[in-house]
Design an enzyme around this catalytic site. Structure first.
Site, short mmCIF file in Angstrom:
data_model
loop_
_atom_site.label_atom_id
_atom_site.label_comp_id
_atom_site.label_asym_id
_atom_site.label_seq_id
_atom_site.Cartn_x
_atom_site.Cartn_y
_atom_site.Cartn_z
N ARG A 66 0.72 -1.16 0.02
CA ARG A 66 0.09 0.00 0.10
C ARG A 66 0.79 1.30 0.17
O ARG A 66 0.70 2.13 -0.86
CB ARG A 66 -0.68 0.00 1.27
CG ARG A 66 -2.14 -0.63 1.35
CD ARG A 66 -2.63 -0.89 2.67
NE ARG A 66 -1.72 -2.40 2.96
CZ ARG A 66 -2.17 -3.52 2.81
NH1 ARG A 66 -3.54 -3.87 2.41
NH2 ARG A 66 -1.41 -4.59 2.89
N THR A 67 1.62 1.43 0.86
CA THR A 67 2.47 2.70 1.20
C THR A 67 3.13 3.07 -0.04
O THR A 67 3.42 4.18 -0.61
CB THR A 67 3.38 2.64 2.63
OG1 THR A 67 2.53 2.11 3.61
CG2 THR A 67 3.99 4.02 2.78
N LYS A 94 24.53 -5.55 -1.86
CA LYS A 94 26.06 -5.87 -2.11
C LYS A 94 26.78 -5.28 -0.64
O LYS A 94 27.99 -5.24 -0.92
CB LYS A 94 26.53 -5.07 -3.23
CG LYS A 94 26.01 -5.72 -4.57
CD LYS A 94 26.76 -5.11 -5.61
CE LYS A 94 25.79 -5.52 -6.86
NZ LYS A 94 25.97 -4.40 -8.14
N ARG A 116 11.51 3.88 3.94
CA ARG A 116 10.85 2.80 4.95
C ARG A 116 12.29 2.00 5.27
O ARG A 116 13.02 1.73 4.33
CB ARG A 116 9.81 2.17 4.25
CG ARG A 116 9.78 0.85 5.24
CD ARG A 116 8.37 0.20 4.70
NE ARG A 116 7.15 0.79 5.03
CZ ARG A 116 5.86 0.20 4.95
NH1 ARG A 116 5.79 -0.86 4.66
NH2 ARG A 116 4.86 0.98 5.46
N HIS A 144 4.91 6.27 11.74
CA HIS A 144 4.48 5.94 10.14
C HIS A 144 3.56 7.26 10.09
O HIS A 144 2.23 7.04 10.10
CB HIS A 144 3.60 4.55 9.91
CG HIS A 144 3.55 4.16 8.76
ND1 HIS A 144 3.65 5.01 7.50
CD2 HIS A 144 2.95 3.15 8.32
CE1 HIS A 144 3.23 4.34 6.59
NE2 HIS A 144 2.87 3.13 7.03
C1 NCD Z 1 1.73 -1.00 8.50
C2 NCD Z 1 3.22 -0.88 8.50
O1 NCD Z 1 4.04 -1.23 7.67
O2 NCD Z 1 3.50 -0.32 9.50
N1 NCD Z 1 1.36 -1.18 7.26
C3 NCD Z 1 0.98 -0.06 6.46
O3 NCD Z 1 1.82 0.67 6.12
N2 NCD Z 1 -0.09 -0.04 5.95
C4 NCD Z 1 1.25 -2.07 9.39
C5 NCD Z 1 1.75 -3.54 9.43
O4 NCD Z 1 2.74 -3.77 8.76
O5 NCD Z 1 0.90 -4.20 10.10
#
Ligand code: NCD
Length: 335
Positions: A66-67, A94, A116, A144
């Protein structure tokens, strides 16, 4: 969508590293702007050129569906060039360090880096080494921010406001950056937060986060307006927190029986990815009348458009500094 040019200079932050530290005005500005993009996203061929000539780089050291996709879509809808760096095919495999990778990408002059990483604090560290804007797309258990913003937009559109709402965040709070960002945002915006979890899945500092803590779903869900479920993050668990998934579901999984305690119009939310039958029953997750889970995904694109816009329009590119001896040499060459 209003035709008014957007004055992004009213957003004082250079990066978006977390919700903590933002003001109610900052948050409302992003939510208002995102709200304007929802309509554009629903229209066929809806695209703008606000960020034309700008470059957004997605740098994901952890898995994401999603993100990452919604940042990509958001950038493209605003006319930016979007580059996706997948860790599995990059030099990180690497052995290149986080900072070396960041410096390499920085040398290509992106406008925004969306990052991320599995370690809390890694995105902030990276933001100190580059001269573009950085958006935290999730760092370890820390924050997040865009997830909390899209959750807030979903709630605000359904309930009309955030202040005064009773929001229950349930499940694996210990490992959840989503929970942490939501707690900050909801507190800043005047909602009341309850955490419901088995004791081992609550952070030690839970009581100090300005929330109410419950160890029982029925008590915690009583009369709440929003029920936010969280995934059991098995990949971050060093030991078994629960004997079996069945037992976890029995006590902490959201089903219609437990939902009875909440308000009749309580909204069901989950950031995804969902473990059906572990933290949430399938029929509850798919209840079109009560579940806002799909809408959360939709709001994700609008919120990320607002964040990309605000940060890239704020950006004043600093000239890369050229060491003095190189400068002398260049000037000598010209002579
Ligand atoms: C979350 C995350 O990666 O922190 N997912 C997301 O971004 N929608 C929650 C999760 O991984 O459970």
């Amino acid at each position: 969508m209003s035709d008014m040019p957007f004055d992004s200079s009213v957003f004082p932050q250079r990066h978006l590293l977390g919700i903590e530290g933002l003001s109610p005005v900052d948050i409302s500005l992003l939510l208002d702007r995102a709200d304007e993009y929802v309509g554009l996203n629903r229209s066929v061929g809806g695209k703008l050129d606000t960020l034309s000539g700008r470059t957004v780089m997605n740098l994901f050291f952890e898995a994401s569906t999603r993100t990452r996709t919604s940042f990509e879509l958001a950038g493209k809808r605003l006319g930016a060039d979007v580059i996706n760096m997948s860790v599995s095919t990059s030099s990180i495999k690497k052995g290149e360090t986080l900072i070396d990778t960041a410096m390499t990408l920085n040398a290509m002059h992106p406008d925004v880096l969306v990052v991320r990483h599995a370690s809390s604090g890694a995105v902030k560290l990276l933001s100190e080494k580059v001269n573009c804007a950085v958006i935290n797309a999730g760092d370890g258990r820390h924050e997040h921010p865009t997830q909390a913003l899209l959750d807030a937009l979903t709630i605000r559109r359904r309930k009309g406001h955030l202040d005064g709402l009773q929001v229950a965040i349930c499940g694996d709070i210990l490992h959840s950056r989503v929970a942490r960002s939501n707690i900050h945002l909801l507190n800043i915006m005047g909602a009341r937060v309850r955490l419901i979890a088995p004791k081992p899945l609550l952070p030690a500092e839970a009581e100090r986060l300005g929330v109410e803590v419950f160890y029982d779903m029925e008590a915690g869900l009583r009369d709440c307006d929003i029920v936010m479920m969280l995934r059991l993050q098995m990949e971050r668990m060093e030991s078994n927190f629960f004997p079996t998934m069945r037992e976890y579901f029995h006590f902490f999984g959201l089903d219609y029986a437990k939902l009875q305690a909440a308000k009749p119009d309580a909204l069901i939310m989950h950031p995804g990815p969902m473990n059906r039958g572990v933290e949430i029953a399938s029929d509850v997750a798919d209840d079109i009348g009560r579940s806002a889970i799909r809408e959360q995904v939709e709001m994700g694109v609008a919120v990320r458009m607002a964040c990309l816009e605000v940060l890239s329009l704020n950006l004043v590119h600093e000239e890369p500094s050229v060491p003095e001896e190189v400068q002398d040499e260049l000037e000598g060459d010209e002579a």
